[in-house]
Design a protein around this motif. Structure first.
Motif, PDB file in Angstrom:
ATOM      1  N   LEU A   1       0.818  -1.216   0.000  1.00 17.72           N
ATOM      2  CA  LEU A   1       0.000   0.000   0.000  1.00 17.72           C
ATOM      3  C   LEU A   1       0.851   1.266   0.000  1.00 17.72           C
ATOM      4  CD1 LEU A   1      -2.879  -0.826   2.511  1.00 17.72           C
ATOM      5  CD2 LEU A   1      -3.057  -0.611   0.053  1.00 17.72           C
ATOM      6  N   LEU A   2       2.048   1.195   0.599  1.00 19.08           N
ATOM      7  CA  LEU A   2       2.885   2.387   0.681  1.00 19.08           C
ATOM      8  C   LEU A   2       3.744   2.587  -0.580  1.00 19.08           C
ATOM      9  CD1 LEU A   2       4.022   2.421   4.416  1.00 19.08           C
ATOM     10  CD2 LEU A   2       2.511   4.036   3.291  1.00 19.08           C
ATOM     11  N   GLY A   3       3.500   1.798  -1.613  1.00 16.56           N
ATOM     12  CA  GLY A   3       4.201   2.005  -2.881  1.00 16.56           C
ATOM     13  C   GLY A   3       5.597   1.402  -2.935  1.00 16.56           C
ATOM     14  N   ILE A   4       6.048   0.769  -1.834  1.00 14.05           N
ATOM     15  CA  ILE A   4       7.413   0.237  -1.802  1.00 14.05           C
ATOM     16  C   ILE A   4       7.539  -0.947  -2.768  1.00 14.05           C
ATOM     17  CG2 ILE A   4       9.220  -0.739  -0.336  1.00 14.05           C
ATOM     18  CD1 ILE A   4       7.964   0.714   2.042  1.00 14.05           C
TER      19      ILE A   4
ATOM     20  N   ALA B   1      -0.552   9.909  10.176  1.00 18.11           N
ATOM     21  CA  ALA B   1      -0.261   8.567   9.662  1.00 18.11           C
ATOM     22  C   ALA B   1      -1.229   8.170   8.536  1.00 18.11           C
ATOM     23  CB  ALA B   1      -0.334   7.561  10.811  1.00 18.11           C
ATOM     24  N   ASP B   2      -2.502   8.583   8.658  1.00 18.93           N
ATOM     25  CA  ASP B   2      -3.489   8.253   7.615  1.00 18.93           C
ATOM     26  C   ASP B   2      -3.077   8.857   6.283  1.00 18.93           C
ATOM     27  OD1 ASP B   2      -4.887   7.088   9.606  1.00 18.93           O
ATOM     28  OD2 ASP B   2      -6.341   8.711   9.860  1.00 18.93           O
ATOM     29  N   ARG B   3      -2.639  10.123   6.328  1.00 18.08           N
ATOM     30  CA  ARG B   3      -2.248  10.813   5.096  1.00 18.08           C
ATOM     31  C   ARG B   3      -1.027  10.160   4.457  1.00 18.08           C
ATOM     32  NH1 ARG B   3      -3.915  16.288   5.007  1.00 18.08           N
ATOM     33  NH2 ARG B   3      -6.114  16.345   5.572  1.00 18.08           N
ATOM     34  N   LEU B   4      -0.142   9.601   5.293  1.00 17.06           N
ATOM     35  CA  LEU B   4       1.054   8.938   4.770  1.00 17.06           C
ATOM     36  C   LEU B   4       0.658   7.744   3.901  1.00 17.06           C
ATOM     37  CD1 LEU B   4       4.185   9.077   4.938  1.00 17.06           C
ATOM     38  CD2 LEU B   4       4.047   7.365   6.732  1.00 17.06           C
TER      39      LEU B   4
ATOM     40  N   GLY C   1       1.202   7.128  -0.048  1.00 15.11           N
ATOM     41  CA  GLY C   1       1.750   5.873  -0.566  1.00 15.11           C
ATOM     42  C   GLY C   1       0.920   5.307  -1.697  1.00 15.11           C
ATOM     43  N   VAL C   2      -0.400   5.331  -1.530  1.00 10.68           N
ATOM     44  CA  VAL C   2      -1.303   4.818  -2.576  1.00 10.68           C
ATOM     45  C   VAL C   2      -1.153   5.652  -3.847  1.00 10.68           C
ATOM     46  CG1 VAL C   2      -3.730   4.491  -3.202  1.00 10.68           C
ATOM     47  CG2 VAL C   2      -2.934   3.811  -0.934  1.00 10.68           C
ATOM     48  N   ALA C   3      -1.091   6.993  -3.683  1.00 12.05           N
ATOM     49  CA  ALA C   3      -0.946   7.877  -4.844  1.00 12.05           C
ATOM     50  C   ALA C   3       0.371   7.607  -5.581  1.00 12.05           C
ATOM     51  CB  ALA C   3      -1.005   9.336  -4.388  1.00 12.05           C
ATOM     52  N   VAL C   4       1.461   7.511  -4.813  1.00 12.22           N
ATOM     53  CA  VAL C   4       2.780   7.249  -5.411  1.00 12.22           C
ATOM     54  C   VAL C   4       2.783   5.890  -6.106  1.00 12.22           C
ATOM     55  CG1 VAL C   4       5.211   6.766  -4.855  1.00 12.22           C
ATOM     56  CG2 VAL C   4       4.088   8.790  -3.896  1.00 12.22           C
ATOM     57  N   SER C   5       2.119   4.909  -5.477  1.00 14.76           N
ATOM     58  CA  SER C   5       2.046   3.563  -6.053  1.00 14.76           C
ATOM     59  C   SER C   5       1.407   3.592  -7.439  1.00 14.76           C
ATOM     60  CB  SER C   5       1.244   2.654  -5.119  1.00 14.76           C
ATOM     61  OG  SER C   5       1.262   1.335  -5.602  1.00 14.76           O
ATOM     62  N   PHE C   6       0.309   4.359  -7.583  1.00 20.42           N
ATOM     63  CA  PHE C   6      -0.356   4.477  -8.888  1.00 20.42           C
ATOM     64  C   PHE C   6       0.576   5.083  -9.932  1.00 20.42           C
ATOM     65  CE2 PHE C   6      -4.582   4.235  -6.661  1.00 20.42           C
ATOM     66  CZ  PHE C   6      -5.048   3.135  -7.367  1.00 20.42           C
ATOM     67  N   VAL C   7       1.289   6.147  -9.528  1.00 22.00           N
ATOM     68  CA  VAL C   7       2.203   6.826 -10.466  1.00 22.00           C
ATOM     69  C   VAL C   7       3.319   5.876 -10.901  1.00 22.00           C
ATOM     70  CG1 VAL C   7       3.876   8.710 -10.689  1.00 22.00           C
ATOM     71  CG2 VAL C   7       1.698   9.114  -9.526  1.00 22.00           C
ATOM     72  N   ILE C   8       3.898   5.150  -9.934  1.00 23.78           N
ATOM     73  CA  ILE C   8       5.007   4.242 -10.250  1.00 23.78           C
ATOM     74  C   ILE C   8       4.539   3.098 -11.148  1.00 23.78           C
ATOM     75  CG2 ILE C   8       6.652   2.590  -9.270  1.00 23.78           C
ATOM     76  CD1 ILE C   8       6.876   4.473  -6.854  1.00 23.78           C
ATOM     77  N   MET C   9       3.347   2.558 -10.858  1.00 25.38           N
ATOM     78  CA  MET C   9       2.848   1.458 -11.688  1.00 25.38           C
ATOM     79  C   MET C   9       2.559   1.942 -13.110  1.00 25.38           C
ATOM     80  SD  MET C   9       3.321  -1.099  -9.968  1.00 25.38           S
ATOM     81  CE  MET C   9       2.776  -2.276 -11.193  1.00 25.38           C
ATOM     82  N   ALA C  10       2.131   3.202 -13.250  1.00 28.95           N
ATOM     83  CA  ALA C  10       1.950   3.768 -14.592  1.00 28.95           C
ATOM     84  C   ALA C  10       3.293   3.801 -15.313  1.00 28.95           C
ATOM     85  CB  ALA C  10       1.350   5.170 -14.495  1.00 28.95           C
ATOM     86  N   GLY C  11       4.350   4.212 -14.574  1.00 27.58           N
ATOM     87  CA  GLY C  11       5.696   4.225 -15.150  1.00 27.58           C
ATOM     88  C   GLY C  11       6.157   2.824 -15.531  1.00 27.58           C
ATOM     89  N   ALA C  12       5.866   1.836 -14.661  1.00 28.41           N
ATOM     90  CA  ALA C  12       6.243   0.449 -14.946  1.00 28.41           C
ATOM     91  C   ALA C  12       5.533  -0.065 -16.193  1.00 28.41           C
ATOM     92  CB  ALA C  12       5.904  -0.434 -13.739  1.00 28.41           C
ATOM     93  N   ASN C  13       4.257   0.289 -16.335  1.00 25.77           N
ATOM     94  CA  ASN C  13       3.502  -0.121 -17.524  1.00 25.77           C
ATOM     95  C   ASN C  13       4.069   0.514 -18.791  1.00 25.77           C
ATOM     96  OD1 ASN C  13       1.759  -1.771 -16.083  1.00 25.77           O
ATOM     97  ND2 ASN C  13       0.330  -0.108 -15.661  1.00 25.77           N
ATOM     98  N   LEU C  14       4.550   1.760 -18.672  1.00 30.91           N
ATOM     99  CA  LEU C  14       5.216   2.415 -19.815  1.00 30.91           C
ATOM    100  C   LEU C  14       6.483   1.667 -20.209  1.00 30.91           C
ATOM    101  CD1 LEU C  14       5.159   6.320 -19.440  1.00 30.91           C
ATOM    102  CD2 LEU C  14       4.412   4.960 -21.410  1.00 30.91           C
TER     103      LEU C  14
END
Length: 341
Positions: free
Chosen positions: A105-108, A159-162, A166-179
């Motif tokens: 969930l934290l994008g790691i 902590a909730d916002r963190l 993480g979820v937002a960053v995860s979406f961005v990174i997965m978009a990059g991975a798909n590219l």
């Protein structure tokens, strides 16, 4: 969420019970599959291969190859990945004081997958076998720093916002991975699908030394930090009054979490929700003290991923379902139950 300090099960009983369950699960995991192998044969092959028995083999070479070359490394990798992700999840839940924190969930995990895909499709194996684990760690670390930066930028100190960051960053990174996959060599892309869906089918004895080394060293470091993790669950102010450099300690836990997650992702692909589920189950069993939570989480995580792998191999045998699908299904239902609570 406060974790009661009441001990549900004595710690020694929890450890012994988990070890017995792990041993039984390991035996079963190696014996089942498209070709079933009797459990006595499984351990016969093990003792014969490790030189602990000099008795003549009563099994065929084919059976020995299935047990020793394919199923044993796969089962050991499953235990290590499950243990590593469960310990990371437990530690992240302490330093973020969020019961929903988890490397997935934290994008790691997404960062680790991005690094692995970059190595597989674009940079080539410029460091030999070490390339994918190293690139996965770098990706996981960059994702971690990105999550922390976004939470700072958005003034998301809670902590909730963190987790939301993480979820937002995860979406961005997965978009990059798909590219990366889109621009990659089409023939090579099928190996990357394995990383995206999670699987243990590529486990080999020669590779296991890397995740084992990282798990032992990083796991030992996390265990030594158990008193600090206990303090962090109470709150930053309390931890600071106890002399803990809160921001630096949180960052160091994130970095060690990224190291474990990156290396595990490099060998198993994206496997989610173990870090979310296992620590909660363990706290119900042994209470909230991290001196107990971390070792029991490691053992229960290993057992859980072994059974997820058994399900992945047997539900549609002889086809292997990607293990990430199994853990995602169970984890998603667990997540809904958590929200209900």
């Amino acid at each position: 969420m406060t974790h009661g300090q009441t001990r549900r099960i004595p710690f020694s009983a929890a450890i012994i019970g988990s070890l017995i369950l792990l041993g039984l699960s390991l035996s079963f995991a190696i014996s089942v599959g498209a070709v079933s192998v009797p459990i006595e044969t499984v351990w016969g092959v093990f003792f014969h291969k490790t030189g602990l028995s000099s008795a003549d083999p009563t099994w065929s070479k084919g059976r020995a190859a299935i047990v020793w070359d394919i199923r044993f490394p796969r089962a050991i990798l499953a235990m290590m990945v499950g243990a590593g992700l469960a310990m990371v999840g437990a530690s992240l839940q302490a330093v973020t004081r969020n019961p929903l924190a988890d490397p997935h969930l934290l994008g790691i995990s997404s960062g680790g997958a991005f690094g692995a895909i970059l190595a597989l499709l674009h940079t080539g194996m410029f460091l030999g076998l070490l390339t994918v684990p190293l690139m996965a760690f770098v990706g996981a670390l960059m994702a971690t720093l990105l999550v922390l930066s976004v939470s700072q930028f958005a003034a998301a100190t809670s902590a909730d916002r963190l987790v939301l960051a993480g979820v937002a960053v995860s979406f961005v990174i997965m978009a990059g991975a798909n590219l990366l996959i889109f621009f990659g060599e089409p023939k090579a892309s099928h190996t990357v699908v394995f990383w995206m869906l999670g699987g243990l089918g590529l486990a080999q004895w020669t590779h296991l030394v890397y995740p084992l080394t990282i798990l032992v060293l990083s796991g030992a470091w996390l265990y030594l930090q158990a008193p600090r993790l206990n303090a962090m669950t109470i709150g930053d102010e309390t931890a600071a009054t106890l002399g803990i450099p809160v921001a630096r300690f949180r960052l160091s836990v994130f970095v060690v979490g990224a190291l474990i997650t990156g290396v595990m992702v490099a060998f198993s692909g994206l496997i989610g929700f173990i870090g979310l589920m296992v620590p909660h189950v363990v706290r119900l069993l042994v209470g909230g003290d991290y001196l107990r939570v971390l070792p029991v989480s490691a053992l229960v995580g290993g057992v859980f991923l072994l059974w997820a792998d058994i399900a992945a191999r047997t539900v549609m045998a002889p086809e292997d379902i990607p293990i990430g699908i199994v853990t995602g299904l169970i984890g998603g239902l667990f997540f809904i139950a958590m929200l209900r609570r």
